[in-house]
Design an enzyme around this catalytic site. Structure first.
Site, mmCIF file in Angstrom:
data_model
loop_
_atom_site.group_PDB
_atom_site.id
_atom_site.type_symbol
_atom_site.label_atom_id
_atom_site.label_comp_id
_atom_site.label_asym_id
_atom_site.label_seq_id
_atom_site.Cartn_x
_atom_site.Cartn_y
_atom_site.Cartn_z
ATOM 1 N N ASP A 212 15.365 -44.675 19.075
ATOM 2 C CA ASP A 212 15.428 -45.278 17.837
ATOM 3 C C ASP A 212 16.062 -44.315 16.774
ATOM 4 O O ASP A 212 15.512 -43.284 16.868
ATOM 5 C CB ASP A 212 14.021 -45.695 17.405
ATOM 6 C CG ASP A 212 14.000 -46.587 16.086
ATOM 7 O OD1 ASP A 212 15.190 -47.212 15.763
ATOM 8 O OD2 ASP A 212 13.043 -46.609 15.128
ATOM 9 N N HIS A 213 17.075 -44.673 16.029
ATOM 10 C CA HIS A 213 17.438 -43.679 15.001
ATOM 11 C C HIS A 213 17.928 -42.572 15.797
ATOM 12 O O HIS A 213 17.635 -41.251 14.902
ATOM 13 C CB HIS A 213 16.590 -43.557 13.826
ATOM 14 C CG HIS A 213 16.759 -44.590 12.969
ATOM 15 N ND1 HIS A 213 17.588 -45.345 12.197
ATOM 16 C CD2 HIS A 213 15.678 -45.660 12.997
ATOM 17 C CE1 HIS A 213 17.135 -46.296 11.630
ATOM 18 N NE2 HIS A 213 16.048 -46.713 12.053
ATOM 19 N N GLY B 44 13.574 -52.286 9.799
ATOM 20 C CA GLY B 44 12.646 -52.077 8.500
ATOM 21 C C GLY B 44 11.983 -53.547 8.550
ATOM 22 O O GLY B 44 11.765 -54.201 7.431
ATOM 23 N N ASN C 70 13.078 -54.796 14.790
ATOM 24 C CA ASN C 70 12.175 -53.505 15.070
ATOM 25 C C ASN C 70 10.976 -53.460 14.205
ATOM 26 O O ASN C 70 10.885 -53.853 12.827
ATOM 27 C CB ASN C 70 13.190 -52.199 14.569
ATOM 28 C CG ASN C 70 14.302 -52.057 15.365
ATOM 29 O OD1 ASN C 70 14.685 -52.412 16.411
ATOM 30 N ND2 ASN C 70 14.850 -51.060 15.247
ATOM 31 N N GLY D 54 9.394 -48.584 6.296
ATOM 32 C CA GLY D 54 7.931 -48.170 5.545
ATOM 33 C C GLY D 54 7.539 -49.430 4.981
ATOM 34 O O GLY D 54 7.718 -50.626 5.365
HETATM 35 P P1 13P Z 1 9.360 -51.038 9.928
HETATM 36 O O1 13P Z 1 8.631 -49.332 9.834
HETATM 37 O O2 13P Z 1 9.559 -51.445 8.868
HETATM 38 O O3 13P Z 1 8.504 -51.707 10.889
HETATM 39 O O4 13P Z 1 10.998 -50.464 10.637
HETATM 40 C C1 13P Z 1 11.055 -50.120 11.801
HETATM 41 C C2 13P Z 1 12.274 -49.872 12.270
HETATM 42 O O5 13P Z 1 13.280 -50.316 11.704
HETATM 43 C C3 13P Z 1 12.522 -48.668 13.165
HETATM 44 O O6 13P Z 1 13.797 -48.319 13.282
#
Ligand code: 13P
Length: 279
Positions: free
Chosen positions: A82-83, A204, A225, A176
Site C-alpha cells: 500500500d502506498h 481513506g 481500503n 485517518g
Molecule cells: P483509512 O485509514 O481511512 O482506512 O485509509 C486506508 C487507506 O486508504 C490505506 O491506503
C-alpha cells in the site's frame, strides 16, 4: 484456497459490481483476523502493508506469514504493498513475494508520476500495479496531503499511457480520522469510471458512511481500503482487556482479544463491500 495475485480478484469485482476489501495489517494477529473473517464469509480478500509497517517489520516477514497462512485458507487472498513510496520499495516487495503492488507518485508532477509508474510496471512483470492520481487527503505514515481531486480526462490519459492495472482516484476521501463527515464527489467518480474500465480503488475509507461506500462501489470502485478502523478496533480491545484484567502478563490474552475485535470489524466491512460468498 490460495495465495493469489490481486488481478483476477479485482477484475471480477469490477465486472460484477462488488468490491474486495483491502485491509491494512500491522502484525500476525491482524493477518489472522482478516483471513479468519474472509474464510468464514467465503470472501476474496486483500491484505496490505504500508511503508511504515514495512519499516517496522520487513516485507519478508509479511510475505512469509501471509503466503503460508493464505495457502491454508479456504479463500483466495493477495498481499499488496500500500502506498509504495519508491521504486526500490516496490522491487523488494516483488522479490519477497508480494502479489500486488502500489506505487504512489501522486505528489509528483503528472509526467513524473507517469514515468515512475511505468518503471514499476516494467519491473513488476505479472504482478498487478496500482497507482494514484490526484491526492487522497490526510496522513498515511509520512505521506500527508490535502485533497486534490482527480481530473477524469487526466485519469484516462494516465491509464492509457502507463498501462497501470488499477487506479486510486481522489474523490474527496482522506486517510485517518475525519473531523467531519467527508463529502465525496460521486459525479466525478462516475465520469472517471466511464473513462477508465480498470479496477478503481477507494482510499481513506474508515469513517466514510456506509451508504456512501455502497454508492462508490455501484459506480466502479472495486477495491476498498481500510486501515484506521482496524487500528482503532485493535487498540481499543487491548486497552479494554488490560483495564479489565490488571496484572496480565501473557501477550496472548490481550492480543487475542484484539484479534477478535479486528475480525468482527472486518466481517462487517466485507459485508459492506458485497464480497461475501464470492469465493
Ligand atoms: P483509512 O485509514 O481511512 O482506512 O485509509 C486506508 C487507506 O486508504 C490505506 O491506503
Amino acid at each position: 484456497m490460495s495465495f493469489v495475485s490481486s488481478r483476477e480478484l479485482l477484475l471480477r469485482a469490477r465486472a460484477e459490481h462488488f468490491a474486495v476489501g483491502a485491509f491494512n495489517v500491522e502484525n500476525m494477529e491482524m493477518v489472522q483476523a482478516v483471513l479468519e473473517a474472509a474464510s468464514e464469509l467465503r470472501s476474496p480478500v486483500l491484505i496490505q502493508t504500508t511503508p511504515g509497517t514495512l519499516n517496522y517489520a520487513p516485507p519478508r516477514v509479511f510475505a512469509g506469514m501471509v503466503s503460508r497462512m493464505a495457502a491454508a485458507a479456504p479463500i483466495p487472498a493477495a498481499l499488496h504493498l500500500d502506498h509504495g513510496d519508491s521504486f526500490e520499495r516496490a522491487r523488494i516487495c516483488a522479490e519477497e513475494g508480494y502479489t500486488s503492488l502500489m506505487i504512489d507518485g501522486s505528489l509528483l508532477p503528472f509526467e513524473e508520476n507517469i514515468a515512475l509508474t511505468k518503471s514499476v510496471i516494467e519491473m513488476a512483470g505479472d504482478i498487478p500495479v496500482e497507482a494514484e492520481l490526484g491526492t487522497v487527503g490526510g496522513k498515511e505514515d509520512t505521506h500527508a496531503a490535502g485533497i486534490s481531486y482527480t481530473d477524469p480526462a487526466q485519469a484516462e490519459e494516465f491509464v492509457a499511457r502507463t498501462g497501470v492495472f488499477s487506479l486510486a482516484p481522489a474523490i474527496g476521501t482522506a486517510h485517518g480520522v475525519y473531523k467531519s463527515e467527508p463529502k465525496l464527489d460521486l459525479a466525478r467518480l462516475e465520469e472517471i469510471a466511464a473513462r477508465v474500465p480498470n479496477p478503481l480503488v477507494l482510499h481513506g475509507t474508515s469513517g466514510v458512511p456506509v451508504d456512501t461506500v455502497k454508492a462508490c462501489i455501484e459506480r466502479g470502485i472495486s477495491k476498498v481500503n481500510y486501515a484506521t478502523d482496524l487500528r482503532i478496533a485493535f487498540t481499543k480491545a487491548v486497552e479494554a482487556w488490560l483495564a479489565e484484567h490488571p496484572g496480565t502478563i501473557d501477550p496472548k490474552k490481550y492480543l487475542g482479544a484484539a484479534r477478535q475485535a479486528v475480525k468482527a470489524r472486518v466481517e462487517e466491512l466485507i459485508r459492506l463491500c458485497g464480497s461475501e460468498g464470492k469465493a
